[in-house]
Design a protein around this motif. Structure first.
Motif: not given
Length: 461
Positions: A124-126, A151-164, A212-216
């Motif tokens: 499981d990706a989690f 939904a997966l995209t939001t996790h992959i880009y979490t750091d970008l979303i937070r910084s933006t 968050h770690r999953m996305g990274q």
């Protein structure tokens, strides 16, 4: 770790470790994928790892020890004699605190017991730590994500979303309708649609830190398997292909590959539907995890009665007790409420014209496969994202007015989809999506090709 493995030819045969996340529909979804792999690759050995409680539920009516599949329990992290408080996420936090050591310990047992080295980790990706474990033993890591590509995209880009956008609630207030224009394929998504844990909520909870770690970690996977089909979101899939070593969209497969047994209609839903007119019934289900507040249950009941629409409602007995007795008495001639329903066969039935749902991803996939439009009332997690794509991107349904059920909103939504021209257009669009999904699983379809790639990886020693 492998010193006691017998020195024979079995040592070179493939042995896949399957790591399950013990929550919601995740274990069963993973098992459905594994069962498909075991059928296609009988020479490959699979060892399935999950907590004892989760395994007991997942394999309740399934043989735990199939010819090439064996089940192992991992420590759930609950201290001896520990009494759960009922706090949301408590069991997950305890479980995550016990990882990855619980999996490593059970992995050693399986490898020795079955006499084969682990040749691949399918998780499981989690469970992002599976990638580190795979590196340690020098095998491929296949991560399976069970929701949609957006939904997966939001996790992959979490750091970008937070910084933006930022994570300060005060700074975000008033900006909820700003869109994610800066991410490919997400221009229709608004800040308010994002799951808790991306920029709002407790970002430091064990669950949200895990995601968050999953996305990274996922870009490091040998392949990321997604429970979708490429044609549903080609722009987003194109972007994910640029992020992952391999991006394998393999849905839809669970409902088509393993249909429920013919005797699964224990509550008489299908026989009741047989007596209804074509495309006249609203089927209602909000999943097994989330629940509507009492005032919305009452408003939904009032709307159903006011509309006069035949309805089939999957609702557990505890929630049914909250409905007015007068409603149950007045609608018994044209409504049926059951504690459980065989969802996919119901959606496929000619009598069903619309699905009222929480917008869980498995339910959305089944809607597409059945060609049924949606009235969505998202409750939590990625359901708001799913609802946004249904209404604003795909045009295969609507979200309930204001995000909450009212008597007028229910009547309006049913009228729109079942009787208006706009509803006919939604039906045409969802039928077109159904055809795309069916093509994806044909012999030369995208999902079939991707599954063959997955099969090749797990079959390689």
């Amino acid at each position: 770790m492998n010193e006691t493995i017998p020195n024979d030819t079995s040592r070179s045969a493939p042995h896949v470790a399957v790591f399950s996340f013990p929550s919601s529909s995740h274990p069963m979804s993973l098992l459905m994928l594994v069962r498909r792999l075991t059928a296609a690759a009988p020479e490959v050995m699979f060892s399935f790892f999950d907590t004892a409680k989760s395994n007991g539920q997942t394999f309740k009516n399934i043989d735990k020890d199939l010819e090439n599949l064996k089940v192992y329990d991992v420590d759930d992290g609950l201290p001896e004699n520990y009494v759960l408080t009922g706090k949301w996420g408590e069991e997950i936090e305890l479980f995550m605190a016990a990882t990855p050591f619980n999996f490593k310990k059970s992995l050693e047992v399986a490898e020795v017991e079955r006499g084969r080295k682990i040749t691949c980790v399918l998780s499981d990706a989690f469970l992002w730590f599976s990638g580190e474990m795979a590196v340690e033993i020098g095998v491929p890591w296949l991560a399976v994500y069970f929701s949609g590509a957006f939904a997966l995209t939001t996790h992959i880009y979490t750091d970008l979303i937070r910084s933006t956008i930022g994570v300060d609630p005060n700074a975000i207030a008033g900006r909820e309708d700003e869109t994610l224009e800066f991410i490919q394929g997400m221009s229709s998504v608004r800040i308010r649609d994002l799951q808790d844990g991306i920029i709002v909520g407790n970002l430091e909870s064990a669950f949200n830190r895990m995601l968050h770690r999953m996305g990274q970690m996922l870009p490091r996977a040998t392949a990321v398997v997604i429970n979708t089909f490429e044609e549903s979101n080609p722009t987003i899939i194109e972007d994910l292909n640029s992020k992952f070593q391999k991006c394998l969209s393999i849905a839809p497969f669970t409902s088509l590959t393993y249909p429920p047994p013919s005797d699964s209609d224990t509550t008489g839903c299908l026989s009741w539907l047989d007596k209804q007119k074509p495309s006249s019934v609203v089927y209602i289900s909000f999943g097994t995890v989330g629940a509507l507040p009492a005032h919305e249950l009452e408003a939904l009941a009032e709307g159903l009665e006011g509309s006069g629409t035949p309805f089939l409602w999957s609702l557990n007995d505890k929630l049914r007790e909250q409905l007015p007795v007068s409603f149950l008495n007045r609608t018994r001639e044209w409504g049926l409420i059951v504690p459980w329903a065989p969802q996919f066969p119901i959606l496929q039935h000619r009598a069903v014209g619309v699905f009222m749902t929480h917008c869980g991803w498995n339910s959305i996939l089944e809607c597409i496969l059945a060609g049924v439009p949606v009235i969505g009332r998202p409750i939590f997690a990625e359901q708001h994202l799913n609802g946004r794509f249904i209404s604003d991107v795909w045009g295969t349904g609507i979200r309930i007015d204001g995000g909450v059920f009212t008597k007028g909103g229910v009547i309006k939504g049913l009228e729109l989809i079942l009787f208006n021209e706009e509803g006919k257009k939604m039906m045409e669009k969802v039928q077109a999506f159904k055809e795309l999904a069916e093509k994806a699983i044909e012999t030369d379809g995208s999902s079939t090709r991707n599954f063959k790639t997955l099969l090749q990886i797990v079959s390689t020693t």
